[in-house]
Design an enzyme around this catalytic site. Structure first.
Site, PDB file in Angstrom:
ATOM      1  N   GLU A  11      25.876  59.587  57.972  1.00 61.77           N
ATOM      2  CA  GLU A  11      25.347  59.192  59.276  1.00 61.77           C
ATOM      3  C   GLU A  11      25.062  57.712  59.133  1.00 61.77           C
ATOM      4  O   GLU A  11      24.165  57.314  58.380  1.00 61.77           O
ATOM      5  CB  GLU A  11      24.103  60.045  59.573  1.00 61.77           C
ATOM      6  CG  GLU A  11      23.569  59.895  60.963  1.00 61.77           C
ATOM      7  CD  GLU A  11      22.479  58.864  60.974  1.00 61.77           C
ATOM      8  OE1 GLU A  11      22.791  57.710  61.321  1.00 61.77           O
ATOM      9  OE2 GLU A  11      21.346  59.208  60.640  1.00 61.77           O
ATOM     10  N   CYS A  48      19.138  53.798  63.798  1.00 63.32           N
ATOM     11  CA  CYS A  48      20.599  53.887  63.830  1.00 63.32           C
ATOM     12  C   CYS A  48      21.071  54.285  65.225  1.00 63.32           C
ATOM     13  O   CYS A  48      22.236  54.109  65.555  1.00 63.32           O
ATOM     14  CB  CYS A  48      21.087  54.876  62.776  1.00 63.32           C
ATOM     15  SG  CYS A  48      20.184  56.416  62.782  1.00 63.32           S
TER      16      CYS A  48
END
Lengths: 515, 515
Positions: B254, B293
């Site tokens: 990720e 993120c």
């Protein structure tokens, strides 16, 4: 000279290429180019022309294409089978490859028509409300990846290997670039000609590269999928390519593994299961001359039954004829002399941990062909009385070779199965369902597929070595860590899953067909 | 000195380690060891002690553990929040990290109790009959992987980042080794202490490595799972490690991505959607000082609305106070001075394609802290009138930075979204559901999650930047190509899918709970 099909046209290479030899006679069948291609342009054509055209049709339209394609290819069976002989495959082997491949198209056509909606969106689960007022929820959906499925195939199934990757990609709405293994690429090229000719598929939906792969991986993006069938070493090399890793290209590998078959303690000589086990083992050793990633490499038998099983397997192997595949033999040739040499080298390692109890690679009869020019081997059975040796669990001889080993109880059988470090398939042959259940559940996390075989399902069983379009094909670890087929699971492998959050009324519109 | 928890005991390193500094004051908070560990022994302990012990309990038993653990951690909220301030996080940021992390445990506990059976086997689809007599079929199942989940976490969410990986692993029955990022590992270590103390989890279920990772990857097998949150470069390096690739270790990454938010053409100044868009953008720029993120890096606005949006965002950003996180400011510090330097370097690239229209990194007020010793930045808004430039789509400044850009129509908005080359999340803010649907479906294959926001769902919306335990978290390409969470999908990521073939009566026994 094998041609490539790129950007909507057939391209004949300008170099002399190198010869591809008939597996049984050593005669030249075709030549394959030693040049590379402009892969960036090819992939761009797939992404900008083939993909959008395919997705115009929606799932059901594409299911119709698959059905038409399967019917069309069926009309060409004779020429496929004739050319298939030159790969060393007997007519029986050819049916597994050619007819088996076409049947994957039929199954995906049927599943697409019956189980998929119009349009290009698949729901994944139901809408889940998050808030208490019912105004906010999440719906997971799958949409086709906007890239290319690049399919690197192995030499042993030039037709099935292509079609089992092509069918789910096409149904998903994703264009493919087929990269066959050189040795048997002439059969793939012929089938691709027949796929392109009728114009059933839109332009750019399928392309074929009979050429060196240099530069292919460099042209991949995070919107693409790279699927590989081959050795663990090949899979690892492709997986770590800087562009593949750096762009997080979707990657799936299906690698040869040390598949096992386990006989239950109830299945003593004289039981139906005993016979099923022996017969299946011999089948898996001899079909495609054992050149199947799913073939049984390790046969585990309760220690008290080991001698009986050995005797029965040897007896059955004694009836196996080897020779030119057109000569009504049971077993044809390996794909090439290089493959034969490789198998013999691996056999040498296996016999360091056991002994060869059937077959002599130096002395065997070859029907209708020259034993030196053709890549022939007899079926070779190794017996290893101490399965704590590493070799039987780690060394794969990719030919008509299996190792027979004893085990003590279900728990040990599971532990031995696991020593393959991940396999495509395993089978348990027993009428004792408690034993079968214990072994199946214990071995499941190490396997992509497990077959439970006994007298109640044997008549309809499709066998240890045959991945069905309905079942996932792939396995963890040594088997490559990938997954293909599995019915609609294989379609979803070509799609991106996304969580869509919003008002339930909006979420309900996502699968409306507005085409 | 931060300790590791290995093989059932806490281990204090013998070296002096290196200091970890308070993000806002520069004072030393803790020291972290520069030594490696015997990772082979640690992973072996997880596989042979932790895993089997976890799987003794079955899904429902483990769901009960998660619930008890979540309750226990809730009792320790004050000490977590106090320590969280030292990472630069405001109390509001801390809630996202700490309370958000614990809520993942609660959700998985609840889903496990309500949606999972006893035992350790999950069905995948229904039994599909293959033969016509009904004696042979296939049932796909998931079983827990017999290895370890190695979880490499990022510095920005020391609690949530750990718990969002831990919860699905535990529920699946898979032991974890937590490897926190050094910068904020002290908070992770504290939470792991509280996880271990009450003895809710069996020994070996969770281990913690506050040490150098040397040798960790070499000890992985094909039965393990490696999940990584971090930069694309880190993800790529781990993915290509010879052992990870060679053993086909399950891998999920990720990575930070260039997430977008798109305002609909209907949402002119004065509409509720206009305000929602502006407010959400400012929230995403300032929460965790933009170190998420999932933060919005690219804000796309219909060209005629660009000036209005810029003015509204600037006005709102004008009210953002920056300073010591305990000082009731809106925005705290970045995690470290190194992070601040990195953001400024990236900002330099972004402003080569546009211009800074709000915030001056050389001149801004810092409340209650030293602007030089603490890693502070003001919110920084870039405007780029020509989105054909590469930088806004490729350069990520991992801080309070976003770029405002114009677009023409839905198709162009989708194309711009795709230029992020794969993102974790995008949002569409519009009351026009046809527009929203078009953009959502067009952008879906490039995204792991998409939020459709308007006045009908705003009250209950959980926002652009928050992955819920219910929604998949991850994204294709640049976002790492991985997937986490998504409710029970995240549990299945820790399990092997296998196709079990056999008589339907046998298949029906697979999920019987015989414990």
């Amino acid at each position: 000279m094998l041609r490539s099909y790129l950007n909507g046209q057939w391209r004949t290479p300008i170099d002399d290429g190198r010869p591809l030899l008939d597996a049984a006679t050593g005669d030249e069948v075709a030549r394959i180019s030693g040049e590379g291609l402009d892969y960036a342009a090819t992939l761009d054509y797939a992404r900008t022309v083939g993909g959008p055209a395919l997705r115009e049709s929606g799932f059901r339209g594409r299911a119709g294409m698959l059905k038409a394609l399967a019917k069309h290819l069926t009309e060409h069976l004779p020429e496929f089978h004739e050319l298939s002989l030159r790969t060393g495959a007997t007519p029986r082997d050819g049916k597994v490859d050619v007819d088996g491949g076409i049947s994957v198209l039929f199954v995906y056509a049927s599943k697409g028509a019956r189980e998929l909606p119009n349009g290009n969106v698949l729901l994944d689960g139901e809408t889940e409300l998050v808030g208490k007022q019912g105004t906010f929820g999440v719906q997971h959906v799958h949409t086709p990846i906007p890239g290319v499925a690049v399919q690197v195939n192995a030499f042993n199934f030039p037709v099935w290997g292509m079609l089992e990757k092509l069918a789910p990609a096409l149904l998903a709405g994703v264009p493919s670039l087929v990269k066959p293994a050189s040795q048997t690429a002439y059969l793939t090229e012929l089938v691709v000609q027949r796929i392109i000719e009728p114009g059933i598929l839109p332009d750019g939906a399928v392309q074929l590269a009979c050429a060196r792969p240099d530069g292919l991986l460099d042209a991949l993006t995070g919107a693409d999928l790279l699927s590989v069938t081959g050795s663990a070493a090949t899979a690892s090399a492709l997986r770590t390519h800087p562009t593949v890793a750096g762009n997080a290209v979707r990657f799936t590998a299906e690698a040869d593994s040390l598949n096992c078959s386990i006989l239950g303690p109830d299945a003593t000589a004289g039981t139906e299961e005993f016979d099923l086990f022996v017969k299946q083992l011999v089948t898996e050793m001899t079909v495609k001359a054992g050149q199947k990633c799913t073939a049984i490499r390790r046969a585990f038998v309760p220690a008290p039954l080991l001698d009986d099983v050995e005797a029965a397997v040897r007896e059955r192997l004694g009836g196996v004829t080897v020779g030119h595949p057109a000569e009504n033999v049971r077993m044809g040739a390996l794909a090439s002399l290089a493959q034969r040499d490789d198998v013999l080298a691996q056999l040498g390692k296996l016999t360091s941990a056991g002994r060869l109890v059937h077959g002599d690679p130096e002395r065997f009869d070859v029907v209708g062909a020259d034993a030196e020019r053709g890549a022939f081997l007899p079926p070779l059975l190794v017996r290893c009385d101490d399965p704590d040796h590493a070799e039987p669990h780690e060394v794969e001889a990719f030919g008509p070779v299996s190792t027979l080993m004893p085990y003590r109880d279900a728990q040990q059988a599971v532990a031995y199965a696991a020593r393959g470090a991940g396999s495509l398939v395993g089978s348990v042959v027993s009428a004792d369902r408690d034993f079968t259940r214990e072994v199946v559940l214990g071995a499941a996390p190490w396997h992509g597929r497990l077959l439970a075989l006994d007298h109640t399902d044997a008549a309809e069983s499709t066998g240890h070595g045959s991945p069905l379009p309905h079942t996932t094909h792939g396995g963890p670890g040594r088997a490559g860590g990938g997954e293909e087929l599995g019915g609609l699971r294989g379609v979803r492998h070509h799609m991106q899953r996304s969580a869509i959050q919003g008002h339930p009324d909006l979420l309900a519109t996502l699968t409306e067909d507005r085409s």
